[in-house]
Design a protein around this motif. Sequence first.
Motif, PDB file in Angstrom:
ATOM      1  N   ASP A 149      25.984   6.298  61.949  1.00 33.03           N
ATOM      2  CA  ASP A 149      26.439   6.540  60.578  1.00 33.03           C
ATOM      3  C   ASP A 149      27.027   5.230  60.062  1.00 33.03           C
ATOM      4  O   ASP A 149      28.237   5.045  60.011  1.00 33.03           O
ATOM      5  N   THR A 150      26.144   4.317  59.706  1.00 30.15           N
ATOM      6  CA  THR A 150      26.550   2.921  59.445  1.00 30.15           C
ATOM      7  C   THR A 150      26.622   2.566  57.967  1.00 30.15           C
ATOM      8  O   THR A 150      26.902   1.422  57.631  1.00 30.15           O
ATOM      9  N   ARG A 151      26.396   3.527  57.084  1.00 25.51           N
ATOM     10  CA  ARG A 151      26.308   3.212  55.659  1.00 25.51           C
ATOM     11  C   ARG A 151      27.487   3.720  54.847  1.00 25.51           C
ATOM     12  O   ARG A 151      27.348   4.006  53.661  1.00 25.51           O
ATOM     13  N   LYS A 152      28.618   3.823  55.471  1.00 26.12           N
ATOM     14  CA  LYS A 152      29.805   4.310  54.763  1.00 26.12           C
ATOM     15  C   LYS A 152      30.721   3.183  54.298  1.00 26.12           C
ATOM     16  O   LYS A 152      31.828   3.430  53.831  1.00 26.12           O
ATOM     17  N   GLY A 153      30.266   1.950  54.457  1.00 26.04           N
ATOM     18  CA  GLY A 153      31.030   0.811  53.954  1.00 26.04           C
ATOM     19  C   GLY A 153      32.054   0.253  54.921  1.00 26.04           C
ATOM     20  O   GLY A 153      32.769  -0.692  54.581  1.00 26.04           O
ATOM     21  N   HIS A 154      32.133   0.802  56.123  1.00 22.96           N
ATOM     22  CA  HIS A 154      33.099   0.295  57.095  1.00 22.96           C
ATOM     23  C   HIS A 154      32.509  -0.884  57.866  1.00 22.96           C
ATOM     24  O   HIS A 154      31.366  -0.842  58.308  1.00 22.96           O
ATOM     25  N   LYS A 155      33.304  -1.912  58.029  1.00 23.47           N
ATOM     26  CA  LYS A 155      32.877  -3.101  58.750  1.00 23.47           C
ATOM     27  C   LYS A 155      33.684  -3.245  60.035  1.00 23.47           C
ATOM     28  O   LYS A 155      34.737  -2.633  60.192  1.00 23.47           O
ATOM     29  N   SER A 165      26.044   2.399  71.346  1.00 23.22           N
ATOM     30  CA  SER A 165      24.849   3.223  71.483  1.00 23.22           C
ATOM     31  C   SER A 165      24.530   3.410  72.961  1.00 23.22           C
ATOM     32  O   SER A 165      24.903   2.599  73.803  1.00 23.22           O
ATOM     33  N   SER A 166      23.842   4.496  73.251  1.00 26.95           N
ATOM     34  CA  SER A 166      23.440   4.766  74.625  1.00 26.95           C
ATOM     35  C   SER A 166      22.346   3.793  75.038  1.00 26.95           C
ATOM     36  O   SER A 166      21.501   3.404  74.239  1.00 26.95           O
ATOM     37  N   MET A 173      19.033   3.976  68.468  1.00 24.84           N
ATOM     38  CA  MET A 173      20.425   3.530  68.571  1.00 24.84           C
ATOM     39  C   MET A 173      21.412   4.681  68.414  1.00 24.84           C
ATOM     40  O   MET A 173      22.457   4.553  67.774  1.00 24.84           O
ATOM     41  N   LEU A 174      21.089   5.838  68.994  1.00 24.60           N
ATOM     42  CA  LEU A 174      22.008   6.967  68.951  1.00 24.60           C
ATOM     43  C   LEU A 174      23.280   6.629  69.724  1.00 24.60           C
ATOM     44  O   LEU A 174      23.236   5.905  70.712  1.00 24.60           O
ATOM     45  N   ALA A 175      24.407   7.156  69.247  1.00 26.32           N
ATOM     46  CA  ALA A 175      25.698   6.765  69.801  1.00 26.32           C
ATOM     47  C   ALA A 175      26.036   7.544  71.066  1.00 26.32           C
ATOM     48  O   ALA A 175      25.760   8.735  71.167  1.00 26.32           O
ATOM     49  N   ASP A 193      27.888  -4.970  62.369  1.00 26.23           N
ATOM     50  CA  ASP A 193      27.685  -4.075  61.229  1.00 26.23           C
ATOM     51  C   ASP A 193      26.219  -3.676  61.122  1.00 26.23           C
ATOM     52  O   ASP A 193      25.320  -4.504  61.269  1.00 26.23           O
ATOM     53  N   GLY A 194      25.984  -2.416  60.858  1.00 28.71           N
ATOM     54  CA  GLY A 194      24.626  -1.923  60.712  1.00 28.71           C
ATOM     55  C   GLY A 194      23.993  -1.472  62.013  1.00 28.71           C
ATOM     56  O   GLY A 194      22.964  -0.795  62.002  1.00 28.71           O
ATOM     57  N   GLU A 195      24.592  -1.840  63.151  1.00 27.91           N
ATOM     58  CA  GLU A 195      24.055  -1.440  64.448  1.00 27.91           C
ATOM     59  C   GLU A 195      24.898  -0.352  65.111  1.00 27.91           C
ATOM     60  O   GLU A 195      24.370   0.513  65.805  1.00 27.91           O
ATOM     61  N   PHE A 196      26.207  -0.418  64.893  1.00 25.55           N
ATOM     62  CA  PHE A 196      27.110   0.542  65.507  1.00 25.55           C
ATOM     63  C   PHE A 196      27.961   1.205  64.428  1.00 25.55           C
ATOM     64  O   PHE A 196      28.061   0.702  63.313  1.00 25.55           O
ATOM     65  N   THR A 197      28.582   2.321  64.777  1.00 23.61           N
ATOM     66  CA  THR A 197      29.296   3.127  63.786  1.00 23.61           C
ATOM     67  C   THR A 197      30.809   2.974  63.914  1.00 23.61           C
ATOM     68  O   THR A 197      31.417   3.541  64.832  1.00 23.61           O
TER      69      THR A 197
END
Length: 236
Positions: A149-155, A165-166, A173-175, A193-197
Amino acid sequence: MTIRNSFRLAILPLIFLASCGESPKEKQKSTVKAEVKKDSVQIDSSEIEKEKEFVLTEENAIDFFFEYQKDLKVDKVKITTRFGSFTVQLFDNVPYHKANFIYLTRKGYFNDTQFHRVVKNFIIQGGNSDDRKTGKKRSEIGRYLLPPDTRKGHKHHRGVISMPSSEIDNPHMLASPYEFFIVVTKPGSYHLDGEFTPFGKVIEGMDVVDKINSVKIGEGDWPSQNIYIQKAEVIE
């Protein structure tokens, strides 16, 4: 002597012996132990259903956390180690990851796991261990992954807590829900950013995170001395 009187005399010793056996409480205790151990048929079927342990799977995890997060009124978790404690506040707009972290904390999963990976001036990673208890706890809670869930603006700023990710057969890239890492880099590690949540941030005790990040490490970034999470607790 009549047959009736003979019968009475014969049965009296048996009654006496029976009265010298287990007390009612002792009988009750032994009965309960047997029921717990053997799933006695005397238990009502509806009670059996209630006592069954719920196990998360790939099929039910998302639906479960969708419902679980609806009633969540809390967003802070305190983590205690031998270096001290720190508190993380979880982001509301990353509901599945927030719900997962609260759920595992309430289940006591993180207790006695370790910060098993320390990369200097980069991250500390926790939620795993080198003992069998951790694997047992995972099997009891369930086997599942979470979607990124990488598109919520959090860096990945310094102090942000994120979910790795597992590594097992995971092209999307499921967590991995049982582990987390905290960014130590100043001002952050934005290549992540963009790879992990990112799903929260340290709001108190960042000095403790820095102490963990400064320990001596061995092969595989594993600390030379184990760093246990002594307790993880939801701040209600």
